[in-house]
Design an enzyme around this catalytic site. Structure first.
Site, short mmCIF file in Angstrom:
data_model
loop_
_atom_site.label_atom_id
_atom_site.label_comp_id
_atom_site.label_asym_id
_atom_site.label_seq_id
_atom_site.Cartn_x
_atom_site.Cartn_y
_atom_site.Cartn_z
N GLY A 1 28.79 4.18 -8.89
CA GLY A 1 29.55 3.49 -9.65
C GLY A 1 29.51 4.28 -11.67
O GLY A 1 30.01 3.57 -12.40
N CYS B 1 51.48 -13.90 7.45
CA CYS B 1 52.81 -12.94 7.46
C CYS B 1 54.19 -13.66 8.16
O CYS B 1 53.51 -13.88 9.07
CB CYS B 1 52.25 -11.84 8.00
SG CYS B 1 53.21 -10.42 8.45
N CYS C 1 54.10 -10.91 11.45
CA CYS C 1 53.75 -10.81 12.15
C CYS C 1 52.72 -11.95 12.11
O CYS C 1 51.94 -12.06 13.33
CB CYS C 1 52.66 -9.57 12.46
SG CYS C 1 51.44 -9.56 11.16
N CYS D 1 52.57 -8.89 4.79
CA CYS D 1 51.72 -7.96 4.74
C CYS D 1 51.70 -6.67 3.84
O CYS D 1 52.73 -5.84 4.30
CB CYS D 1 51.07 -7.37 6.17
SG CYS D 1 50.51 -9.18 7.65
N CYS E 1 50.57 -4.71 10.27
CA CYS E 1 51.48 -5.61 10.61
C CYS E 1 52.04 -4.85 11.82
O CYS E 1 52.49 -4.98 12.76
CB CYS E 1 52.48 -5.40 9.83
SG CYS E 1 53.45 -7.25 9.25
#
Lengths: 188, 287
Positions: B31, B239, B242, B264, B270
């Site tokens: 980080g 979606c 899909c 997606c 997808c």
């Protein structure tokens, strides 16, 4: 021709071999305790293939290097100078140090980084007599549950971890293998 | 075939050593943003120069590379970076998430869970999460050193007082291992829970000269309040192509009469679902 050994033992194909060796180092640092391959270079004795390869991957004229104890030989100095160009330095001024654990003591000689720039700390490459996945218990970032590693001692690593975010990072080498111990790892 | 006019993976070896040193320190300090001497790349800042430099220093000849831009393998940025490494490193490339060993991404984490053998490289525009609160680097560096993150909580609180909820929807800050507050790059906050991953995650900010990292299995907690817990929301639709209910969706305007399609954002995910026989409502209506 005493200079000849110094000219040999570098990477045969520097870009590709350095990339492969670096991935070993990166994998080891990202997953403390995991033992990864790291090779390509053949340094003069007593330095291992892994330690020599790590130096070739990481050191250059920008990184003062400390050769500790039995590694402080003219032969190794020449090899390092030819292959990396890293200036040799004292423990307190180096960015990298390499040697056996005893020769690297005491650890408080090395740069620990500052609170603003904890990354400006030394990385110690420790030549190990034994490197295996047993012994001290490791937990922390990079470790799912726990890992084990044969370490020379425990207290020094705990002292180092308590200084976080300042602290030293360790690369442990034996033969053509490396493991690593970043300052975040809890050692028991 | 590698373009012989370039070194393997484009960058010279001394540059790679400098980046590799920064990467190891970044992994050792999860980080924390490590400064590095970012190079000019043969593409403009903002097109992923940080990610490209990290990928170049990480790739080996045996890697299989996938590049995505907002989840898609077929957008300009993704295609050109993929071709760049095909040409300069000669590595294999793929669009299949599971087949890639290194994935460079702009602003998404793939839907499919990553494995521990994979490395995810992020392109980062502004690495400093405190930058919009405090423009001076000298000050933000001190704030990180002193763990002084009150201003970030005030910003999230002001979101709540103004909008009734935390309105930050992307680049949502996380606290790493209870120490450094980190900008996960402009990924949607939907992706934040996936920051705790089995894969190694590397972040490169070229213009801002910073590299940072999340090792595998590292805690990355999205900042929130007890009474306003973090909510990784997404559009409340399946979606259209899909039918996936759990993936992150792009809203696509389909005509000038208000027609729209939710699909997606992860094109590989997808396409795989459609190949497996899943059909979404929009595709069904068109059949």
């Amino acid at each position: 021709m005493s200079d000849v050994p110094a000219l040999e033992g570098g990477f045969a194909d520097p870009a590709r071999e350095a990339a492969a060796a670096f991935r070993g180092l990166l994998g080891a640092m990202a997953r403390p305790g995991r033992i990864e391959p790291c090779g390509g270079a053949v340094p003069p004795a007593p330095m291992s293939i892994a330690a020599g390869s790590a130096l070739l991957v990481l050191c250059d004229p920008d990184t003062p290097l400390h050769l500790a104890g039995p590694f402080d030989t003219a032969e190794l100095g020449d090899w390092v100078a030819f292959h990396t160009g890293a200036p040799l330095a004292s423990a307190s001024e180096c960015r990298f140090a390499v040697g056996p654990w005893e020769a690297l003591q005491p650890l408080d000689r090395f740069a620990m980084g500052t609170p603003e720039y904890p990354d400006r700390s030394a990385t110690l490459i420790v030549e190990m007599a034994d490197l295996a996945a047993h012994g001290a218990r490791l937990t922390g970032p990079g470790i799912e549950t726990e890992a084990f590693l044969s370490l020379p001692e425990i207290a020094a690593f705990e002292t180092n971890r308590r200084a976080f975010p300042r602290g030293l990072d360790f690369i442990l080498t034996k033969g053509c293998h490396v493991a690593a111990l970043p300052r975040t790892t809890k050692v028991e | 075939m590698t373009d012989q006019h370039y070194n393997f993976a484009y960058l010279d070896e001394q540059t790679k050593r400098m980046i590799r040193r920064a990467l190891l320190k970044a992994v050792a300090l999860p980080g924390y943003q490590v400064p590095f001497a970012s190079r000019e790349m043969p593409m403009p800042y903002g097109w992923g120069t940080g990610g490209v430099q990290v990928t170049a220093a990480t790739l080996t000849p045996d890697d299989t590379l996938k590049v995505i831009d907002q989840g898609a393998d077929d957008t300009t940025n993704a295609v050109s970076i993929r071709k760049f490494f095909e040409r300069t490193a000669g590595v294999a490339t793929t669009t299949a998430t599971a087949e890639a060993s290194v994935i460079q991404t702009r602003h998404r984490i793939p839907e499919e869970d990553l494995t521990e053998d994979q490395i995810l490289v992020y392109q980062v525009p502004i690495p400093e999460p405190l930058r919009f609160l405090e423009p001076r680097e000298t000050e933000t560096r001190k704030m990180h050193a002193l763990e002084e993150y009150g201003a970030m909580h005030v910003k999230l609180y002001e979101d709540i007082s103004r909008h009734g909820h935390i309105a930050t929807a992307y680049a949502y800050p996380v606290k790493v291992e209870e120490r450094y507050v980190m900008d996960p790059s402009p990924i949607p906050k939907f992706d934040n829970p996936k920051l705790e991953s089995r894969a190694l995650q590397l972040f490169g900010a070229g213009r801002e000269h910073r590299i940072y990292a999340l090792p595998p299995h590292t805690k990355a907690v999205s900042l929130d309040f007890d009474d306003h817990p973090f909510d990784p929301s997404k559009a409340p639709h399946p979606c259209g192509l899909c039918g996936a209910e759990t993936s992150y969706l792009d809203e696509i305007i389909t005509d000038d009469r208000g027609g729209r399609l939710f699909a997606c954002s992860d094109t590989d995910f997808c396409a795989r679902r459609r190949a497996a026989g899943h059909v979404g409502p929009a595709l069904e209506a068109a059949l």
